[in-house]
Write a protein that holds these residues in place. Structure first.
Motif, PDB file in Angstrom:
ATOM      1  N   ASP A  61      -2.250   7.798   7.378  1.00 25.79           N
ATOM      2  CA  ASP A  61      -2.485   7.472   5.523  1.00 25.79           C
ATOM      3  C   ASP A  61      -3.988   6.845   4.735  1.00 25.79           C
ATOM      4  OD1 ASP A  61      -2.006   4.406   5.516  1.00 25.79           O
ATOM      5  OD2 ASP A  61      -1.070   5.413   7.535  1.00 25.79           O
TER       6      ASP A  61
ATOM      7  N   SER B 106      -0.247  10.429   2.372  1.00 30.67           N
ATOM      8  CA  SER B 106       0.406  10.141   4.141  1.00 30.67           C
ATOM      9  C   SER B 106       0.874  11.571   4.883  1.00 30.67           C
ATOM     10  CB  SER B 106       1.515   9.144   4.302  1.00 30.67           C
ATOM     11  OG  SER B 106       2.690   9.664   3.895  1.00 30.67           O
TER      12      SER B 106
ATOM     13  N   ILE C 181      -3.848   3.752  -9.208  1.00 30.05           N
ATOM     14  CA  ILE C 181      -3.998   3.712  -7.871  1.00 30.05           C
ATOM     15  C   ILE C 181      -2.924   4.895  -6.753  1.00 30.05           C
ATOM     16  CG2 ILE C 181      -2.177   2.237  -6.185  1.00 30.05           C
ATOM     17  CD1 ILE C 181      -2.225   0.413  -7.556  1.00 30.05           C
ATOM     18  N   TYR C 182      -3.460   5.497  -6.121  1.00 30.78           N
ATOM     19  CA  TYR C 182      -2.660   6.308  -5.308  1.00 30.78           C
ATOM     20  C   TYR C 182      -2.573   6.108  -4.400  1.00 30.78           C
ATOM     21  CZ  TYR C 182      -6.886   8.987  -4.244  1.00 30.78           C
ATOM     22  OH  TYR C 182      -8.415   8.850  -4.017  1.00 30.78           O
ATOM     23  N   SER C 183      -1.642   7.184  -2.855  1.00 31.51           N
ATOM     24  CA  SER C 183      -1.418   6.818  -1.937  1.00 31.51           C
ATOM     25  C   SER C 183      -0.712   8.408  -1.340  1.00 31.51           C
ATOM     26  CB  SER C 183      -0.649   6.110  -0.982  1.00 31.51           C
ATOM     27  OG  SER C 183       0.367   5.953  -1.974  1.00 31.51           O
TER      28      SER C 183
ATOM     29  N   GLY D 266     -10.484   3.116  -1.345  1.00 34.83           N
ATOM     30  CA  GLY D 266      -9.287   3.629  -0.594  1.00 34.83           C
ATOM     31  C   GLY D 266      -9.731   3.128   0.906  1.00 34.83           C
TER      32      GLY D 266
ATOM     33  N   ASP E  60       0.839  -1.267  -0.150  1.00 33.47           N
ATOM     34  CA  ASP E  60       0.255   0.254  -0.104  1.00 33.47           C
ATOM     35  C   ASP E  60       0.957   1.426   0.209  1.00 33.47           C
ATOM     36  OD1 ASP E  60      -2.364  -1.630   0.158  1.00 33.47           O
ATOM     37  OD2 ASP E  60      -2.891  -1.404   2.138  1.00 33.47           O
ATOM     38  N   LEU E  61       2.102   1.189   0.634  1.00 35.02           N
ATOM     39  CA  LEU E  61       2.915   1.938   0.503  1.00 35.02           C
ATOM     40  C   LEU E  61       3.560   2.395  -1.469  1.00 35.02           C
ATOM     41  CD1 LEU E  61       4.640   1.866   3.721  1.00 35.02           C
ATOM     42  CD2 LEU E  61       2.416   3.132   3.435  1.00 35.02           C
TER      43      LEU E  61
ATOM     44  N   PRO F 181       2.938   2.217  -4.959  1.00 37.17           N
ATOM     45  CA  PRO F 181       1.289   1.835  -5.780  1.00 37.17           C
ATOM     46  C   PRO F 181       1.496   1.742  -7.197  1.00 37.17           C
ATOM     47  CG  PRO F 181       1.575   4.838  -5.081  1.00 37.17           C
ATOM     48  CD  PRO F 181       2.906   4.150  -4.543  1.00 37.17           C
TER      49      PRO F 181
ATOM     50  N   SER G 223      -4.669   4.803   1.156  1.00 36.18           N
ATOM     51  CA  SER G 223      -4.598   4.186  -0.084  1.00 36.18           C
ATOM     52  C   SER G 223      -5.607   4.189  -0.586  1.00 36.18           C
ATOM     53  CB  SER G 223      -3.759   2.758  -0.478  1.00 36.18           C
ATOM     54  OG  SER G 223      -4.347   2.592   0.466  1.00 36.18           O
ATOM     55  N   HIS G 224      -5.716   4.393  -2.220  1.00 36.93           N
ATOM     56  CA  HIS G 224      -7.443   4.344  -3.554  1.00 36.93           C
ATOM     57  C   HIS G 224      -6.143   3.343  -4.048  1.00 36.93           C
ATOM     58  CE1 HIS G 224     -10.084   5.365  -6.208  1.00 36.93           C
ATOM     59  NE2 HIS G 224     -10.995   5.483  -4.984  1.00 36.93           N
ATOM     60  N   ARG G 225      -7.549   2.562  -4.953  1.00 37.86           N
ATOM     61  CA  ARG G 225      -6.846   1.759  -5.985  1.00 37.86           C
ATOM     62  C   ARG G 225      -8.468   1.611  -7.464  1.00 37.86           C
ATOM     63  NH1 ARG G 225      -3.397  -2.950  -4.615  1.00 37.86           N
ATOM     64  NH2 ARG G 225      -2.800  -1.246  -3.425  1.00 37.86           N
TER      65      ARG G 225
END
Length: 803
Positions: free
Chosen positions: A721, A703, A699-701, A744, A98-99, A101, A723-725
């Motif tokens: 943090d 934090s 995908i993006y994250s 997300g 998840d960290l 993408p 995260s989204h896909r």
């Protein structure tokens, strides 16, 4: 649904928020600095920049088999420090993904693990004769089975995600990229790290590390242990037991030996064990009509009615987290190994030897019908994997006009697989109700067990070299080649081990009963051999545009050796899978500004794949049995871009944002397996131009790390943090029922570090908003739609200490 436009707006807002927080922290820091002593005020700009590096956690990587700043390596990579991993509370590779993408990991169970980088990689470990496309390395040791990566990861120095083909230095079929993990080494100063965690639903974890000298300046040790437990998230209404729980235990011991000033020896041994009452999937629904409106006769409801079974749960409410099954299930495994690394400093170069022997044992049991009926009594394929590897390389030291790495590599692997599938007294009524002689069908199927031996063997030899020429102070040219030869042999032997005695039947009935058995598990035995030679490598141009601004262009040639598809194969399908070849082009810029408080890295890529190796799963007729095999898809293309941003104006504020857009499609796939919900339209479909399975397009994250000093040695801190896909198909058939919605996940942690981080207490939450989502969906011929449900909100407490 999050669109690209809305993401840009959201990321912009998030960046603005991060910068506002940074500005406030910077003002506070300036106020504090005004009362600092004169010596601190007189610190030079260079010294301030060096301090900023330390505060940012500047990461040194070994992506080119030498220690370098991550920002100085002209390839696309993501590096996550052990400190960041601890701050997030991530304990396994799925969470660490998840960290980063561009890395996608889906874990149905350890053996059935999907790992993709830029949409490409390994479909799963389900076929033992196939190599993985994303290489997994721990302390320079390659792991031949990606399932061996699914234990808890403990006491890490860093995790590096290398994106794109690594055809020279990480050449063991790493056509999509590599995951390079470095653990913390023994120290000559005694230190202890310990932590204990308690969370909801029985989650608890204890970890500890002790390191120090055995012989002053000569021998040091490091011992690390970890134990983790989590209750299952599903309730089996058949027996009231929680399902999909797990217990993980890991221990690693290391010795660092310095016999002379020039020689370093690092010996390591590890053992990990996982036991789990797992895996079972949740029923999401049942389709009773095909896509064209025709009735799906003999669907799940029809079969249940014939067998007199009524589900005790709502089949349309998977988030009630209720299931019902009677067959034994488990997902148990053990992994262990020893390794030795020797570094010999020769002055202008370092000679390195890495020797390792590893084991991985996998013990599964599956309920294949998702009911308390006795349809399938036993199902699973046990694996015992053994591997040996030896690498020797010579690398120049320092920065000169010409830098080089040359080496030899050998890898041996054998996998002993034992498949066991036994049918029960309800098999005939569930799968073959139209057979005229019901009594004969029951006699043929009941307690019929077919076992299979799957035994692929691999020997791989490679020679490699990479040369970097610094043509000017600004321009560097790197070229590398690797020649690999592989020999593979395979055995498949499927045979009957149990069942009613067919010799007691008449000749006609015996033949008919045998035909029923052969339709699902025929007796088959064959051996196969395959040899493969490949030449891979890369050409890289790196240009320093300005201080801390590096532009690069890279061409890579990757190759994934031919595989062996060992199993019962459809007519006309060869057990030999063709080699997969990749041509990848990439351009990127790595930059830092504001005394390296801001890091902005971008990369754009275009990847062409020929003979893409893909896993195929087919139902056998209209039964509940299935077969898996590997086939080649003529062409696949992946293209996209990646952006990584870090803003850290002070040691108290750090904002990161990463995004990846990946357009990975089948270029030429006209004979793809048809989805079950369209099987009445034909056996195949054209998926050309369709996005690859398990490859989210976007995908993006985001934090934010914040800290607030309470005194010279104490501080409060917080981390958030997200995260989204985007949505993606998880079956490879592009079915409407196997496309998961985008989702997300928001995580958070607040804590207090005191006495110069000797003690650390934090409260954390994963999936803070309690998002309901699926990580995978599957659909079968009987209309049954099943899914893997993401974890609900979990709140916990962690206490750490170090001295």
């Amino acid at each position: 649904m999050i669109t690209r436009t809305s993401f840009i707006r959201f990321a912009g807002a998030g960046s603005a928020l991060g910068l506002i927080l940074a500005a406030n922290a910077a003002l506070a820091a300036e106020s504090a600095a005004a009362s600092a002593d004169a010596a601190a005020d007189a610190a030079s700009a260079a010294e301030a920049a060096d301090a900023a590096y330390e505060n940012l956690g500047e990461i040194t990587v070994t992506a080119r088999r030498r220690e370098e700043r991550a920002q100085d390596v002209p390839i696309a990579l993501s590096a996550v420090s052990g400190e960041i991993i601890e701050r997030t509370g991530n304990v396994n590779l799925v969470q660490i993904a998840d960290l980063t993408p561009s890395l996608v990991i889906r874990n149905n169970n350890a053996r059935n693990t999907f790992v993709n980088i830029r949409g490409l990689g390994s479909n799963s470990d389900q076929n033992d004769g196939l190599e993985i496309g994303v290489g997994f390395y721990v302390d320079d040791v390659y792991y031949g089975r990606i399932g061996a990566s699914q234990f808890d990861l403990i006491d890490l120095e860093r995790v590096e995600i290398l994106r794109g083909p690594q055809g020279t230095l990480f050449g063991k079929n790493t056509t999509a990229g590599a995951i390079n993990i470095t653990t913390r080494a023994p120290t000559f100063e005694t230190e202890f790290r310990g932590e204990a965690t308690l969370g909801e639903r029985g989650y608890h974890q204890v970890r500890g590390t002790l390191s120090g000298p055995l012989i002053e300046d000569k021998v040091a040790y490091r011992l690390t242990l970890s134990d983790t437990h989590s209750d299952g998230l599903l309730t089996n209404l058949y027996n009231g037991r929680k399902a999909n729980d797990y217990d993980n235990f890991s221990v690693r011991g290391q010795l660092l030996i310095l016999p002379t000033e020039d020689i370093s020896i690092r010996l390591s041994g590890d053992y990990s064990k996982q036991t789990s009452y797992s895996r079972i999937t949740s029923i999401v629904g049942v389709f009773t009509q095909f896509d064209n409106g025709a009735a799906n006769t003999n669907n799940f409801f029809d079969r249940a009615a014939r067998a007199g079974y009524t589900p005790a749960y709502d089949v349309n409410d998977p988030f009630a987290r209720e299931v019902e099954f009677n067959a034994p299930i488990q997902a148990d495994m053990e992994g262990y190994g020893v390794s030795g690394k020797v570094d010999w400093d020769l002055g202008n170069a370092t000679l390195t030897s890495v020797t390792a022997y590893r084991w991985w044992d996998w013990y599964p049991l599956n309920d294949q019908d998702n009911t308390p009926l006795s349809v399938t009594l036993r199902g699973g394929t046990t694996n015992w994997q053994r591997q040996f590897s030896q690498e020797v390389r010579l690398a120049s030291q320092g920065e000169r006009r010409l830098d080089y790495v040359v080496g030899l590599y050998y890898f041996w692997q054998v996998i002993h697989g034992l498949g066991q599938y036994q049918q029960g007294p309800d098999y005939a009524v569930w799968n073959n109700h139209t057979y005229a002689n019901r009594d004969l069908a029951n006699y043929a199927y009941t307690n019929f067990e077919s076992d299979s031996i799957i035994e692929p063997r691999t020997k791989s030899y490679a020679a490699f070299g990479q040369l970097t020429w610094r043509a000017t102070d600004a321009l560097a040219v790197t070229a590398g080649l690797r020649f690999t030869h592989e020999d593979k042999t395979g055995l498949f032997d499927q045979y009957t081990v149990a069942g009613n005695d067919l010799s007691l039947l008449s000749d006609a009935d015996r033949a008919a009963a045998q035909a029923l058995r052969d339709a699902i598990y025929p007796e088959v035995r064959y051996t196969v051999k395959h040899k493969n030679d490949s030449l891979t490598g890369q050409i890289n141009l790196a240009y320093t545009v300005a201080q801390d601004v590096l532009a690069y262009a890279n061409y890579s040639r990757g190759s994934k050796s031919g595989g062996l598809s060992l199993g019962t194969l459809p007519a006309g399908v060869s057990p030999v899978v063709k080699p997969e070849t990749i041509d990848a082009w990439e351009v990127g810029v790595k930059s830092q500004f504001w005394d390296r408080r801001v890091t902005l890295n971008t990369a754009a890529y275009w990847i062409e794949v020929e003979n893409y190796q893909a896993a195929i799963t087919e139902n056998i007729g209209n039964t509940n049995a299935f077969r898996r095999y590997i086939s080649n898809i003529p062409g696949v293309r992946s293209r996209g871009f990646e952006v990584d941003l870090t803003v850290a104006p002070s040691q108290y504020v750090r904002f990161t944002a990463s995004a990846a857009y990946n357009d990975a499609v089948y270029k030429d796939y006209t004979n793809a397996q048809v989805a079950p919900n369209r099987r009445n339209e034909g056996a195949t479909q054209d998926l050309s131009g369709v996005q690859l399975a398990n490859a989210p397009k976007f995908i993006y994250s985001l934090s934010t790390d914040l800290a607030y000093p309470l005194s010279d040695d104490d501080e409060a801190y917080a981390r958030v943090d997200f995260s989204h896909r985007s949505s993606n198909d998880t079956s490879g058939t592009n079915s409407q029922y196997t496309r998961i919605d985008g989702y997300g996940i928001l995580n958070g942690r607040i804590g207090l570090r005191v006495d110069d981080q000797k003690f650390d207490v934090s409260v954390w939450a994963r999936n803070l908003l309690n998002k309901k989502y699926f990580t995978a969906l599957s659909v079968a011929n009987l209309g049954l739609i099943t899914g893997n449900i993401g974890d609900p909100r979990t709140i916990g407490l962690t206490v750490r200490t170090r001295f």
